[in-house]
Motif scaffolding. Structure first.
Motif, PDB file in Angstrom:
ATOM      1  N   UNK A 258       0.468  -1.621  -0.057  1.00  0.00           N
ATOM      2  CA  UNK A 258      -0.096   0.016  -0.113  1.00  0.00           C
ATOM      3  C   UNK A 258       0.514   1.403  -0.053  1.00  0.00           C
ATOM      4  N   UNK A 259       1.985   1.578   0.981  1.00  0.00           N
ATOM      5  CA  UNK A 259       2.184   2.697   0.570  1.00  0.00           C
ATOM      6  C   UNK A 259       4.426   1.882   0.475  1.00  0.00           C
ATOM      7  N   UNK A 260       4.989   2.370  -0.732  1.00  0.00           N
ATOM      8  CA  UNK A 260       6.833   1.853  -0.968  1.00  0.00           C
ATOM      9  C   UNK A 260       7.670   3.777  -0.362  1.00  0.00           C
ATOM     10  N   UNK A 261       8.200   3.333   1.262  1.00  0.00           N
ATOM     11  CA  UNK A 261       8.966   4.047   1.343  1.00  0.00           C
ATOM     12  C   UNK A 261      10.736   4.360   0.998  1.00  0.00           C
ATOM     13  N   UNK A 262      10.159   5.217  -0.094  1.00  0.00           N
ATOM     14  CA  UNK A 262      11.719   4.755  -0.714  1.00  0.00           C
ATOM     15  C   UNK A 262      12.698   5.313  -0.059  1.00  0.00           C
ATOM     16  N   UNK A 263      13.984   4.590   0.192  1.00  0.00           N
ATOM     17  CA  UNK A 263      15.467   5.983   0.336  1.00  0.00           C
ATOM     18  C   UNK A 263      16.529   5.904  -0.675  1.00  0.00           C
ATOM     19  N   UNK A 264      16.589   6.665  -1.698  1.00  0.00           N
ATOM     20  CA  UNK A 264      16.967   6.757  -2.852  1.00  0.00           C
ATOM     21  C   UNK A 264      18.545   7.459  -2.394  1.00  0.00           C
ATOM     22  N   UNK A 265      19.050   6.312  -2.501  1.00  0.00           N
ATOM     23  CA  UNK A 265      20.623   6.948  -2.358  1.00  0.00           C
ATOM     24  C   UNK A 265      21.251   7.074  -3.421  1.00  0.00           C
ATOM     25  N   UNK A 266      22.607   8.335  -4.022  1.00  0.00           N
ATOM     26  CA  UNK A 266      23.562   8.867  -4.868  1.00  0.00           C
ATOM     27  C   UNK A 266      24.522   8.064  -5.639  1.00  0.00           C
ATOM     28  N   UNK A 267      23.597   6.996  -5.745  1.00  0.00           N
ATOM     29  CA  UNK A 267      24.877   5.711  -6.341  1.00  0.00           C
ATOM     30  C   UNK A 267      24.428   5.174  -7.274  1.00  0.00           C
ATOM     31  N   UNK A 268      25.215   4.364  -7.945  1.00  0.00           N
ATOM     32  CA  UNK A 268      24.494   3.359  -9.461  1.00  0.00           C
ATOM     33  C   UNK A 268      25.565   2.658  -9.282  1.00  0.00           C
ATOM     34  N   UNK A 269      25.116   1.477  -8.318  1.00  0.00           N
ATOM     35  CA  UNK A 269      25.985  -0.569  -8.274  1.00  0.00           C
ATOM     36  C   UNK A 269      26.467  -1.304  -9.076  1.00  0.00           C
ATOM     37  N   UNK A 270      25.476  -1.064 -10.596  1.00  0.00           N
ATOM     38  CA  UNK A 270      25.763  -1.525 -11.793  1.00  0.00           C
ATOM     39  C   UNK A 270      25.260  -3.178 -12.018  1.00  0.00           C
ATOM     40  N   UNK A 271      24.954  -3.357 -10.443  1.00  0.00           N
ATOM     41  CA  UNK A 271      24.855  -5.155 -10.811  1.00  0.00           C
ATOM     42  C   UNK A 271      24.371  -5.528  -9.641  1.00  0.00           C
ATOM     43  N   UNK A 272      23.380  -6.143  -9.026  1.00  0.00           N
ATOM     44  CA  UNK A 272      22.777  -6.465  -8.059  1.00  0.00           C
ATOM     45  C   UNK A 272      21.513  -7.159  -8.080  1.00  0.00           C
ATOM     46  N   UNK A 273      20.971  -7.018  -6.290  1.00  0.00           N
ATOM     47  CA  UNK A 273      19.515  -7.351  -6.974  1.00  0.00           C
ATOM     48  C   UNK A 273      18.803  -6.392  -7.184  1.00  0.00           C
ATOM     49  N   UNK A 274      17.684  -6.433  -7.412  1.00  0.00           N
ATOM     50  CA  UNK A 274      17.053  -5.185  -7.928  1.00  0.00           C
ATOM     51  C   UNK A 274      15.360  -5.388  -7.217  1.00  0.00           C
ATOM     52  N   UNK A 275      15.114  -4.394  -6.957  1.00  0.00           N
ATOM     53  CA  UNK A 275      13.637  -4.033  -6.147  1.00  0.00           C
ATOM     54  C   UNK A 275      12.191  -4.387  -7.037  1.00  0.00           C
ATOM     55  N   UNK A 276      12.398  -4.180  -8.361  1.00  0.00           N
ATOM     56  CA  UNK A 276      10.904  -3.873  -8.873  1.00  0.00           C
ATOM     57  C   UNK A 276      11.788  -4.803 -10.756  1.00  0.00           C
ATOM     58  N   UNK A 277      11.182  -6.042 -10.452  1.00  0.00           N
ATOM     59  CA  UNK A 277      11.196  -6.751 -11.698  1.00  0.00           C
ATOM     60  C   UNK A 277       9.975  -6.814 -12.637  1.00  0.00           C
ATOM     61  N   UNK A 278       9.758  -7.432 -13.830  1.00  0.00           N
ATOM     62  CA  UNK A 278       9.222  -7.304 -14.595  1.00  0.00           C
ATOM     63  C   UNK A 278       7.740  -8.118 -14.451  1.00  0.00           C
ATOM     64  N   UNK A 279       7.758  -8.359 -13.364  1.00  0.00           N
ATOM     65  CA  UNK A 279       6.295  -9.026 -12.727  1.00  0.00           C
ATOM     66  C   UNK A 279       5.361  -8.178 -11.704  1.00  0.00           C
ATOM     67  N   UNK A 280       5.811  -6.828 -11.724  1.00  0.00           N
ATOM     68  CA  UNK A 280       5.166  -6.209 -10.310  1.00  0.00           C
ATOM     69  C   UNK A 280       3.786  -5.489 -11.001  1.00  0.00           C
ATOM     70  N   UNK A 281       3.160  -5.162 -10.333  1.00  0.00           N
ATOM     71  CA  UNK A 281       1.197  -5.342 -10.664  1.00  0.00           C
ATOM     72  C   UNK A 281       1.559  -3.989 -10.802  1.00  0.00           C
ATOM     73  N   UNK A 282       1.243  -3.806 -12.358  1.00  0.00           N
ATOM     74  CA  UNK A 282       0.703  -1.784 -13.301  1.00  0.00           C
ATOM     75  C   UNK A 282      -0.050  -1.717 -11.959  1.00  0.00           C
ATOM     76  N   UNK A 283       0.443  -0.659 -11.204  1.00  0.00           N
ATOM     77  CA  UNK A 283      -0.169   0.839 -10.392  1.00  0.00           C
ATOM     78  C   UNK A 283       0.109   1.856 -10.510  1.00  0.00           C
ATOM     79  N   UNK A 284      -0.616   2.614  -9.432  1.00  0.00           N
ATOM     80  CA  UNK A 284      -0.356   4.776  -9.389  1.00  0.00           C
ATOM     81  C   UNK A 284      -0.310   4.209  -8.440  1.00  0.00           C
ATOM     82  N   UNK A 285       0.499   5.456  -8.121  1.00  0.00           N
ATOM     83  CA  UNK A 285       1.414   5.678  -7.086  1.00  0.00           C
ATOM     84  C   UNK A 285       1.246   7.606  -6.960  1.00  0.00           C
ATOM     85  N   UNK A 286       1.126   8.222  -5.704  1.00  0.00           N
ATOM     86  CA  UNK A 286       0.843   9.816  -5.313  1.00  0.00           C
ATOM     87  C   UNK A 286       1.854   9.761  -4.474  1.00  0.00           C
ATOM     88  N   UNK A 287       2.995  10.941  -5.263  1.00  0.00           N
ATOM     89  CA  UNK A 287       4.136  11.047  -3.463  1.00  0.00           C
ATOM     90  C   UNK A 287       3.717  11.823  -2.450  1.00  0.00           C
TER      91      UNK A 287
END
Length: 208
Positions: free
Chosen positions: A149-178
């Motif tokens: 229902x709510x995503x609290x994302x803390x976005x860090x100013x780094x690019x890591x290039x590889x590794x496990x990611x949060x969003x996959x292609x199977x994420x439910x299509x949804x709109x969110x309000x900031x």
């Protein structure tokens, strides 16, 4: 109905693997564990404490649970983190695992093998909102099922290039309000997104 709130650290390119230390999750040869540590500051601590200001129950993946259970019950008396440790100790803890062995932290229970059905049942039940920290593997499944229902994302100013990611292609299509967006002195962007129904589309050709 209870809400599910997810708080997670992510890089600019969406990597969520091993934010807290080099040995946290080296799977796949990931060598940049602990990438959030240089950015730790009072603003981030205040945000995380704010998430726990209201009543809540913890919903954690097995790996995150083991990290929490190995740290929080052992915070020494008199430490500045002891009050938070006591709060976490008191709340119920729901763990995404079918193995109840090793869940020794007070108030812990295994959700079993049918994760999404177990979380749906939790959300339909009585009690405080469910609060998740980290737990990327579990969260990916819950996003696919449309249960966050709510995503609290803390976005860090780094690019890591590889590794496990949060969003996959199977994420439910949804709109969110900031609902919140605030930078820390170190450049971390603290955000809160609330689920807001279906994704709308349009065409610039129709706008003229």
């Amino acid at each position: 109905m209870r809400r599910l709130i997810v708080s997670i650290f992510t890089s600019l390119d969406g990597v969520v693997q091993a934010p807290g230390g080099p040995n946290e999750d080296p799977a796949g040869g990931f060598r940049l564990g602990g990438w959030t540590v240089p950015y730790a500051d009072e603003a981030i601590g205040k945000h995380v404490s704010g998430l726990m200001a209201a009543p809540f129950e913890l919903l954690l993946g097995r790996r995150t649970y083991e990290i929490f259970a190995g740290y929080w019950p052992n915070v020494p008396a008199g430490s500045g983190s002891r009050a938070l440790a006591d709060r976490l100790d008191r709340v119920p803890k729901h763990v995404a695992t079918h193995r109840p062995d090793g869940l020794s932290w007070r108030g812990s229970r295994a959700l079993g093998s049918e994760l999404t059905e177990a979380v749906r049942a939790l959300k339909r039940g009585e009690g405080a909102d469910l609060l998740t920290f980290g737990s990327g593997n579990m969260v990916r499944q819950l996003l696919a099922a449309g249960l966050v229902d709510e995503l609290s994302l803390l976005v860090y100013p780094v690019m890591l290039g590889r590794g496990k990611r949060l969003f996959g292609d199977d994420a439910r299509i949804s709109a969110f309000t900031l609902a919140q967006a605030a930078p820390t002195p170190g450049g971390v962007l603290i955000t809160r997104y609330l689920r807001a129904g279906e994704v709308r589309t349009g065409s610039f050709d129709d706008a003229g």
